[in-house]
Design an enzyme around this catalytic site. Sequence first.
Site, PDB file in Angstrom:
ATOM      1  N   GLY A 122       2.869   2.533  -2.272  1.00  0.00           N
ATOM      2  CA  GLY A 122       3.323   2.961  -3.602  1.00  0.00           C
ATOM      3  C   GLY A 122       2.661   4.246  -4.084  1.00  0.00           C
ATOM      4  N   CYS A 154      -0.477   3.503  -6.013  1.00  0.00           N
ATOM      5  CA  CYS A 154      -1.209   2.396  -5.414  1.00  0.00           C
ATOM      6  C   CYS A 154      -2.439   2.920  -4.698  1.00  0.00           C
ATOM      7  CB  CYS A 154      -0.263   1.727  -4.417  1.00  0.00           C
ATOM      8  SG  CYS A 154      -1.094   0.663  -3.284  1.00  0.00           S
ATOM      9  N   GLY A 172       0.735  -1.261   0.000  1.00  0.00           N
ATOM     10  CA  GLY A 172       0.000   0.000   0.000  1.00  0.00           C
ATOM     11  C   GLY A 172       0.764   1.310   0.000  1.00  0.00           C
TER      12      GLY A 172
HETATM   13  P1  5GP Z   1       6.673   3.759  -5.649  1.00  0.00           P
HETATM   14  O1  5GP Z   1       8.160   3.663  -5.668  1.00  0.00           O
HETATM   15  O2  5GP Z   1       6.132   4.301  -6.945  1.00  0.00           O
HETATM   16  O3  5GP Z   1       6.158   4.508  -4.467  1.00  0.00           O
HETATM   17  O4  5GP Z   1       6.116   2.268  -5.472  1.00  0.00           O
HETATM   18  C1  5GP Z   1       6.388   1.262  -6.402  1.00  0.00           C
HETATM   19  C2  5GP Z   1       5.704  -0.009  -5.965  1.00  0.00           C
HETATM   20  O5  5GP Z   1       4.275   0.151  -5.935  1.00  0.00           O
HETATM   21  C3  5GP Z   1       5.883  -1.188  -6.893  1.00  0.00           C
HETATM   22  O6  5GP Z   1       7.144  -1.795  -6.797  1.00  0.00           O
HETATM   23  C4  5GP Z   1       4.744  -2.107  -6.459  1.00  0.00           C
HETATM   24  O7  5GP Z   1       5.071  -2.873  -5.315  1.00  0.00           O
HETATM   25  C5  5GP Z   1       3.657  -1.133  -6.080  1.00  0.00           C
HETATM   26  N1  5GP Z   1       2.634  -1.032  -7.130  1.00  0.00           N
HETATM   27  C6  5GP Z   1       2.812  -0.869  -8.459  1.00  0.00           C
HETATM   28  N2  5GP Z   1       1.648  -0.824  -9.106  1.00  0.00           N
HETATM   29  C7  5GP Z   1       0.679  -0.982  -8.187  1.00  0.00           C
HETATM   30  C8  5GP Z   1      -0.746  -1.024  -8.237  1.00  0.00           C
HETATM   31  O8  5GP Z   1      -1.386  -0.876  -9.276  1.00  0.00           O
HETATM   32  N3  5GP Z   1      -1.379  -1.245  -7.057  1.00  0.00           N
HETATM   33  C9  5GP Z   1      -0.697  -1.407  -5.890  1.00  0.00           C
HETATM   34  N4  5GP Z   1      -1.408  -1.645  -4.787  1.00  0.00           N
HETATM   35  N5  5GP Z   1       0.640  -1.325  -5.801  1.00  0.00           N
HETATM   36  C10 5GP Z   1       1.315  -1.123  -6.926  1.00  0.00           C
END
Ligand code: 5GP
Length: 346
Positions: free
Chosen positions: A183, A186, A181
Amino acid sequence: MRIEHDIKLGFKDVMIRPKRSTLKSRSQVTLERDYKFLNSKTNWKGIPIMAANMDTVGTFEMALVLAEHHLFTAIHKHYSTEQWNAFLNAAPKNITDYMAISTGTGKNDTKKLKTVFDNHPELKFICIDVANGYSEHFVNFVQQTREQYPDKVIIAGNVVTGEMVEQLLLSGADIVKVGIGPGSVCTTRVKTGVGYPQLSAIIECADAAHGLGGHIISDGGCATPGDVAKAFGAGADFVMLGGMFAGHTESGGELITRNGEQYKQFYGMSSATAMDKYVGGVAEYRASEGKTVEVPYKGDVKTTLQDILGGLRSTCTYVGAERLKELTKRTTFIRVAEQENLVYGG
Ligand code: 5GP
């Protein structure tokens, strides 16, 4: 029903307290780490920052640049076997030290994984990635994959609690991916109410993993180089980045020009955009758990990389850590009610 009353923290809730240091310059700081993985018994050396296995981030183009600097890319799972062949036949040999092939847990995923490994036994890392790493099916899949590939480094996730980290390591994983959660694209916490503040998740999961000789990746929630430093300070062995690596030349996603400004599309792998692209839309029984956004185009990822690595070296000099390895034991977090000064914008 039960309530846990001790407070759980995210990156925005803390800062790192500076400490007396003998380091003169950030150029003295070593960011490379040496790891030996628990089940595959494989050694790895590099800077433990990873591009996420999202089709807008974990691309072959990204891997080529990151590997040059000894950083890692979890390649997204949507490349065909032909695309893998074309890439690996032309790429530098040592690229396989810095990339993982990602897979889901379906029958077609297993088949494709086997075909790519049959063609390219030089690949060393597998990233088994599901949104919810708590299911029995997932644990069984990790176990089967370990039996099938005894020498490969297996990354498995995502989970956020110590007992599940232990179970995955005991089932054959070498590295457990931590984060539910946090991300940037996300929406799981909004759609389901489920999640765990990332800093506390790292602290608790690192403790569980290190007790068994395993490793963890902090996955998601880093918005600045300071957050990356906090993730390492909390005990992460690797830090995975999605949003911070999005919007570059090497990122996937369409380049959009509007009113003279350039943007790149970035979306969650469970967003409606991703599901439309790969599985013909959002299935009736589920909700999309990801956003689609446009990120201002940031040019080549090399510049962002310097910014992240420079920030991290600076953190190390502030606390007197000559090597990234020493950062956790030199970190004292202070709880705070403010972060940066926003008088001139964020
Ligand atoms: P960020 O670095 O952009 O904060 O987080 C990246 C991570 O978000 C990814 O490695 C993956 O674990 C998560 N993530 C990617 N796409 C999605 C999505 O559509 N839904 C959710 N719940 N998590 C995602």
